[in-house]
Design an enzyme around this catalytic site. Structure first.
Site, PDB file in Angstrom:
ATOM      1  N   SER A 119      40.346  44.936 104.853  1.00 63.06           N
ATOM      2  CA  SER A 119      41.032  45.434 106.042  1.00 63.06           C
ATOM      3  C   SER A 119      42.437  44.868 106.122  1.00 63.06           C
ATOM      4  CB  SER A 119      40.247  45.066 107.297  1.00 63.06           C
ATOM      5  OG  SER A 119      40.128  43.672 107.395  1.00 63.06           O
ATOM      6  N   HIS A 140      39.039  51.951 103.442  1.00 67.82           N
ATOM      7  CA  HIS A 140      38.792  51.072 104.585  1.00 67.82           C
ATOM      8  C   HIS A 140      38.031  51.816 105.676  1.00 67.82           C
ATOM      9  CE1 HIS A 140      40.423  48.584 108.158  1.00 67.82           C
ATOM     10  NE2 HIS A 140      39.295  48.084 107.702  1.00 67.82           N
ATOM     11  N   ASN A 190      44.844  48.691 111.702  1.00 68.13           N
ATOM     12  CA  ASN A 190      44.913  47.277 112.101  1.00 68.13           C
ATOM     13  C   ASN A 190      46.336  46.828 112.417  1.00 68.13           C
ATOM     14  OD1 ASN A 190      42.226  46.781 112.139  1.00 68.13           O
ATOM     15  ND2 ASN A 190      42.124  45.908 110.087  1.00 68.13           N
TER      16      ASN A 190
HETATM   17  N1  CAA Z   1      23.738  56.489 113.543  1.00 69.62           N
HETATM   18  C1  CAA Z   1      24.304  57.643 113.929  1.00 69.62           C
HETATM   19  N2  CAA Z   1      24.877  57.822 115.150  1.00 69.62           N
HETATM   20  C2  CAA Z   1      24.859  56.793 116.004  1.00 69.62           C
HETATM   21  C3  CAA Z   1      24.273  55.538 115.660  1.00 69.62           C
HETATM   22  C4  CAA Z   1      23.698  55.418 114.360  1.00 69.62           C
HETATM   23  N3  CAA Z   1      23.136  54.295 113.930  1.00 69.62           N
HETATM   24  N4  CAA Z   1      24.426  54.706 116.698  1.00 69.62           N
HETATM   25  C5  CAA Z   1      25.081  55.382 117.651  1.00 69.62           C
HETATM   26  N5  CAA Z   1      25.347  56.635 117.243  1.00 69.62           N
HETATM   27  C6  CAA Z   1      26.063  57.689 117.957  1.00 69.62           C
HETATM   28  C7  CAA Z   1      25.393  58.008 119.287  1.00 69.62           C
HETATM   29  O1  CAA Z   1      24.360  58.928 119.136  1.00 69.62           O
HETATM   30  C8  CAA Z   1      26.558  58.559 120.065  1.00 69.62           C
HETATM   31  O2  CAA Z   1      26.830  59.894 119.664  1.00 69.62           O
HETATM   32  P1  CAA Z   1      27.171  61.061 120.755  1.00 69.62           P
HETATM   33  O3  CAA Z   1      28.405  60.593 121.441  1.00 69.62           O
HETATM   34  O4  CAA Z   1      27.332  62.291 119.917  1.00 69.62           O
HETATM   35  O5  CAA Z   1      25.967  61.078 121.640  1.00 69.62           O
HETATM   36  C9  CAA Z   1      27.730  57.728 119.610  1.00 69.62           C
HETATM   37  O6  CAA Z   1      27.362  57.226 118.315  1.00 69.62           O
HETATM   38  C10 CAA Z   1      28.003  56.572 120.542  1.00 69.62           C
HETATM   39  O7  CAA Z   1      26.798  55.787 120.658  1.00 69.62           O
HETATM   40  P2  CAA Z   1      26.295  55.104 122.023  1.00 69.62           P
HETATM   41  O8  CAA Z   1      26.336  56.098 123.143  1.00 69.62           O
HETATM   42  O9  CAA Z   1      25.033  54.383 121.807  1.00 69.62           O
HETATM   43  O10 CAA Z   1      27.240  53.949 122.186  1.00 69.62           O
HETATM   44  P3  CAA Z   1      28.537  53.846 122.985  1.00 69.62           P
HETATM   45  O11 CAA Z   1      28.893  55.083 123.725  1.00 69.62           O
HETATM   46  O12 CAA Z   1      28.358  52.575 123.708  1.00 69.62           O
HETATM   47  O13 CAA Z   1      29.581  53.696 121.794  1.00 69.62           O
HETATM   48  C11 CAA Z   1      30.742  52.676 120.036  1.00 69.62           C
HETATM   49  C12 CAA Z   1      29.478  52.663 120.858  1.00 69.62           C
HETATM   50  C13 CAA Z   1      30.726  53.878 119.097  1.00 69.62           C
HETATM   51  C14 CAA Z   1      30.762  51.394 119.206  1.00 69.62           C
HETATM   52  C15 CAA Z   1      31.965  52.791 121.002  1.00 69.62           C
HETATM   53  O14 CAA Z   1      31.894  51.794 121.983  1.00 69.62           O
HETATM   54  C16 CAA Z   1      33.280  52.671 120.291  1.00 69.62           C
HETATM   55  O15 CAA Z   1      33.792  53.614 119.692  1.00 69.62           O
HETATM   56  N6  CAA Z   1      33.875  51.433 120.360  1.00 69.62           N
HETATM   57  C17 CAA Z   1      35.106  51.128 119.663  1.00 69.62           C
HETATM   58  C18 CAA Z   1      34.776  50.762 118.232  1.00 69.62           C
HETATM   59  C19 CAA Z   1      36.011  50.498 117.443  1.00 69.62           C
HETATM   60  O16 CAA Z   1      37.138  50.495 117.908  1.00 69.62           O
HETATM   61  N7  CAA Z   1      35.796  50.227 116.143  1.00 69.62           N
HETATM   62  C20 CAA Z   1      36.868  49.877 115.251  1.00 69.62           C
HETATM   63  C21 CAA Z   1      36.927  48.384 115.162  1.00 69.62           C
HETATM   64  S1  CAA Z   1      38.278  47.889 114.173  1.00 69.62           S
HETATM   65  C22 CAA Z   1      37.692  47.904 112.613  1.00 69.62           C
HETATM   66  O17 CAA Z   1      36.551  48.136 112.329  1.00 69.62           O
HETATM   67  C23 CAA Z   1      38.730  47.634 111.590  1.00 69.62           C
HETATM   68  C24 CAA Z   1      38.812  46.263 111.114  1.00 69.62           C
HETATM   69  O18 CAA Z   1      39.117  46.112 109.932  1.00 69.62           O
HETATM   70  C25 CAA Z   1      38.737  45.082 111.981  1.00 69.62           C
END
Ligand code: CAA
Length: 285
Positions: A119, A140, A190
């Site tokens: 990353s 990534h 990032n």
């Molecule tokens: N498989 C498939 N789908 C899944 C799943 C799984 N294991 N788990 C959850 N989902 C789906 C759910 O069914 C839902 O889909 P719909 O919207 O179509 O119904 C969706 O994913 C969201 O799930 P939840 O409703 O359970 O959860 P949520 O609404 O609380 O969302 C989250 C969880 C997706 C993590 C959301 O909070 C989010 O997008 N957060 C931000 C995450 C982010 O910014 N990530 C990047 C981090 S930075 C990085 O990774 C880079 C680095 O190098 C540091």
């Protein structure tokens, strides 16, 4: 180039998520961990995530079983000899990543494409111990990999057009959406996200607003799915610190300097969700 079998080095938070995505897309996938305990933990996590997808109606039980049967866990990198595309997703340490690519160069046929999920590290340096810098790129993924649609495709100085095209086509075949980035600190996401997150820590550290109000502010005012402090805990505060240090070291902007509070939380073992405590306490139910 046809990709038949994929290898993923590392089956932790990111590696395991990537394995799940690849297996669900129909590819046989080999994953390597450094000991049996970590391999068992990684595979159990993938299984749990697939079961959750079934419960949510995102995956049929038949497709889960088929995807699960495509995953092969190993402790031996030599098993990657049949892989056409290998993604490295181990911890962010240059020496360890370079050792993996040095070993893979002796194991995989010359046609195998190498990719790193780094990353933040300098991709040209990660590729330096491999015997194929032209067939080397960054892929990534974002956390949680099974859910986040984006994959940054990173072009290092020596990456060939053909490798880039194969990488993009492969990522699209996984059902992900690629964007193209140059090998530069933090790539695109990032580079933009981490300064925002460390600034949120500063706002909290300086007492400008409470933890809950900072998170509520960005969720309700800017439409983010998670507030910044919640997201820091989700990413892992050690990872946050690591990426912030790389950005500061490479770009030199004082604004990118990790806040003292972040450094102290990591030193105290407050790593976020993974350790049970960060800005939030996950041990309280
Ligand atoms: N498989 C498939 N789908 C899944 C799943 C799984 N294991 N788990 C959850 N989902 C789906 C759910 O069914 C839902 O889909 P719909 O919207 O179509 O119904 C969706 O994913 C969201 O799930 P939840 O409703 O359970 O959860 P949520 O609404 O609380 O969302 C989250 C969880 C997706 C993590 C959301 O909070 C989010 O997008 N957060 C931000 C995450 C982010 O910014 N990530 C990047 C981090 S930075 C990085 O990774 C880079 C680095 O190098 C540091």
């Amino acid at each position: 180039m046809e990709i038949k079998t994929v290898g993923v080095v590392g089956c932790g938070q990111m590696g395991g998520g990537i394995v799940e995505v690849i297996a669900k897309a129909g590819y046989p996938v080999i994953t390597r961990e450094i000991n049996q305990e970590l391999l068992d933990k990684g595979l159990a996590h993938i299984r749990k995530s697939m079961d959750k997808a079934v419960q949510r109606g995102k995956l049929s039980p038949e497709d889960r079983d088929a995807a699960w049967s495509r995953i092969y866990g190993t402790l031996d990198l030599a098993d990657f000899a049949q892989a056409d595309f290998v993604i490295e997703a181990i911890i962010e340490r240059m020496d360890l990543k370079q050792a993996v690519f040095g070993d893979l160069s002796n194991i995989c046929p010359p046609t195998t494409i190498f990719a790193s999920n780094t990353s933040s590290l300098n991709l040209a340096e990660v590729a330096a111990t491999s015997d194929r810098p032209d067939r080397f790129l960054g892929t990534h993924f974002f956390n949680p990999a099974p859910v986040m649609p984006l994959v940054e495709i990173v072009r290092a100085l020596a990456t060939s057009d053909k490798t880039l095209a194969t990488g993009q086509a492969f990522v699209i075949s996984l059902g992900k959406k690629p964007i193209l980035a140059k090998d530069s600190p933090g790539f695109v996401v990032n580079r933009l996200l981490i300064p925002y997150l460390i600034d949120a820590i500063r706002v909290f550290e300086h007492g400008l607003a409470s933890r809950d109000d900072i998170d509520k502010g960005m969720k309700l005012g800017a439409g983010h799915p998670m507030g910044p402090l919640e997201l820091c805990d989700y990413i892992g505060l050690d990872t946050m610190l690591y990426v912030a240090d790389v950005l500061y070291e490479e770009l030199g902007d004082a604004w990118l300097k990790a806040p003292p509070l972040l450094r102290r939380m990591v030193a105290a073992g407050y790593l976020g969700r993974k350790s049970g405590r960060g800005f939030y306490d996950y041990n309280k139910s």
